[in-house]
Design an enzyme around this catalytic site. Sequence first.
Site, PDB file in Angstrom:
ATOM      1  N   VAL A  56      61.716 -21.175  73.679  1.00  0.00           N
ATOM      2  CA  VAL A  56      62.188 -20.225  74.682  1.00  0.00           C
ATOM      3  C   VAL A  56      62.110 -18.813  74.119  1.00  0.00           C
ATOM      4  O   VAL A  56      62.150 -18.616  72.904  1.00  0.00           O
ATOM      5  CB  VAL A  56      63.656 -20.497  75.099  1.00  0.00           C
ATOM      6  N   ASP A  80      61.891 -15.043  52.168  1.00  0.00           N
ATOM      7  CA  ASP A  80      61.450 -14.477  50.892  1.00  0.00           C
ATOM      8  C   ASP A  80      61.822 -15.379  49.722  1.00  0.00           C
ATOM      9  O   ASP A  80      62.257 -14.915  48.666  1.00  0.00           O
ATOM     10  CB  ASP A  80      62.043 -13.072  50.683  1.00  0.00           C
ATOM     11  N   HIS A 107      58.152 -12.457  47.243  1.00  0.00           N
ATOM     12  CA  HIS A 107      57.439 -11.211  46.952  1.00  0.00           C
ATOM     13  C   HIS A 107      57.207 -11.007  45.456  1.00  0.00           C
ATOM     14  O   HIS A 107      56.375 -10.188  45.063  1.00  0.00           O
ATOM     15  CB  HIS A 107      58.179 -10.005  47.561  1.00  0.00           C
ATOM     16  N   GLY A 134      63.179  -5.795  39.373  1.00  0.00           N
ATOM     17  CA  GLY A 134      63.094  -6.771  38.300  1.00  0.00           C
ATOM     18  C   GLY A 134      64.162  -7.840  38.423  1.00  0.00           C
ATOM     19  O   GLY A 134      64.032  -8.927  37.867  1.00  0.00           O
ATOM     20  N   ASN A 135      65.238  -7.520  39.154  1.00  0.00           N
ATOM     21  CA  ASN A 135      66.274  -8.518  39.433  1.00  0.00           C
ATOM     22  C   ASN A 135      65.880  -9.435  40.587  1.00  0.00           C
ATOM     23  O   ASN A 135      66.528 -10.457  40.824  1.00  0.00           O
ATOM     24  CB  ASN A 135      67.609  -7.854  39.789  1.00  0.00           C
ATOM     25  N   SER A 136      64.832  -9.060  41.322  1.00  0.00           N
ATOM     26  CA  SER A 136      64.425  -9.844  42.482  1.00  0.00           C
ATOM     27  C   SER A 136      64.164 -11.296  42.094  1.00  0.00           C
ATOM     28  O   SER A 136      63.439 -11.570  41.141  1.00  0.00           O
ATOM     29  CB  SER A 136      63.152  -9.264  43.105  1.00  0.00           C
TER      30      SER A 136
END
Length: 488
Positions: A282, A152, A122, A223-225
């Site tokens: 399945v 992600d 992201h 911002g730490n992402s």
Amino acid sequence: MTSIAIPQGQAQVSPRQWFTALFLGIALAVTQAASAKATPETFAPLAEQISDSVVNITTSTTVSSRTGPAPQIPEGSPFEDFFRDFMERGPGGEADPAPRSRAALGSGFVISEDGFIVTNNHVIQDADEINIEFYNGEQLPAEVIGTDPNTDIALLKVTSDAPLQPVPFGNSDEARVGDWVVAMGNPLGQGFSVSAGIVSARNRALSGTYDDYIQTDAAINRGNSGGPLFNMDGEVVGVNTAILSPNGGSIGIGFAMSSNVVTKVVDQLREFGETRRGWLGVSIQDVTDDIAESIGLENVSGALVTDVPEGPAQEAGVEAGDVITGFNGNDVVDTRELVRRVGDAEVGTEVPVTVYRDGEEVELSVTLGRREEAQAIRTAATPEEVPQSDETELLGLTVSPLDEELREELGLSSGMDGLVITEVADDSEAFEKGIRAGDVITEAGQEKIASASDLTARVEAAQEAGRKSILLLIRRDGNPRFVALPVE
């Protein structure tokens, strides 16, 4: 260092006493050392060790300057020409308003000397340009090697004149609740920043199929992402991905995707530029207490098969109503575990699968397909109104046999047998378990049914066998699921 004083003077010390004292001294020293390691006086050495490997990521995306839907003006309105001219030329009178650039911030970390960088999907999604800033101030453009929206995770690549400083992945399964961890990144765009905390919980699931998050109270903000979560050995045990917050800031509940999930994804993105997960083929649901009782399953565990479309499982002989209790030599606790184990398995491999069927365990062998190639969305029409005819009331349900007209309205295949539910009693357990009018019962007691008499016979058989409940296979919008209803 703990020293042991040997008494002097008249008192004599036996060799046994001396070795006992020595042993106690060594044990005390080890305890003190372990305590010192568990509660470090400073994180400065670790911060210095990892800082050159953590990066800030800035992206820019070109977007239209006009956002939002256009106003709807009735045809023939006196304002029609005015608003058409306004929308075509823009509020400033310009003929084609120039697009603008939108910036976003995130973090990442270097995993190889030749420039591979890991971050969140992201962070870089839909970006036109990606810029990497290192701790020493150097900036380099990056290209996207591959992404995986399911976890992600994104893999980037930069070209540098000098070898970069990578950090190793650690084993997230070894991270214990209470262990110290350190997060580093670019919180709120303030630049490189370090925060420390502990592992608050493990194996957290948020909303994804392959979720396996480490929860931490180390401060994580926007911002730490994409930034790394380190253990005290400087190994990455997680990728900071999400926070739980009512105000957008850290309240001590952050989530990092575990490194053991990330490494598998990164390896595939690096080799193929995409993920290649195993596919069993399945539809499944968790086994509940009443479902286990209704089929005679001793342990409330495994994954109950609700549908077997054309694919690997069907070719191997898996049937709807089977409970998958083992996969590739490992016990299956629930659907989440099965999905992860299948996804981690190599495409094209032949794996043993254990199913519980009719009171016995059956061993099967399945050659896995590739999930990404097999995924498809099945849609079916939902009837606005279900005609009521030849109705029968049973188990808190009012049911009617299927005919061709109903099959067409419900989007069912021609010739499918079953009972359509026309009404559900509000005070029934069927209603509490989510059964609604328009649902179709195709099996009862793990046998196909075509009429109300079939359903009645299966209920009576369950009662005669001493069962407290009966297992129904319910289909809604083309999606099957099992529901156990009481027969007492």
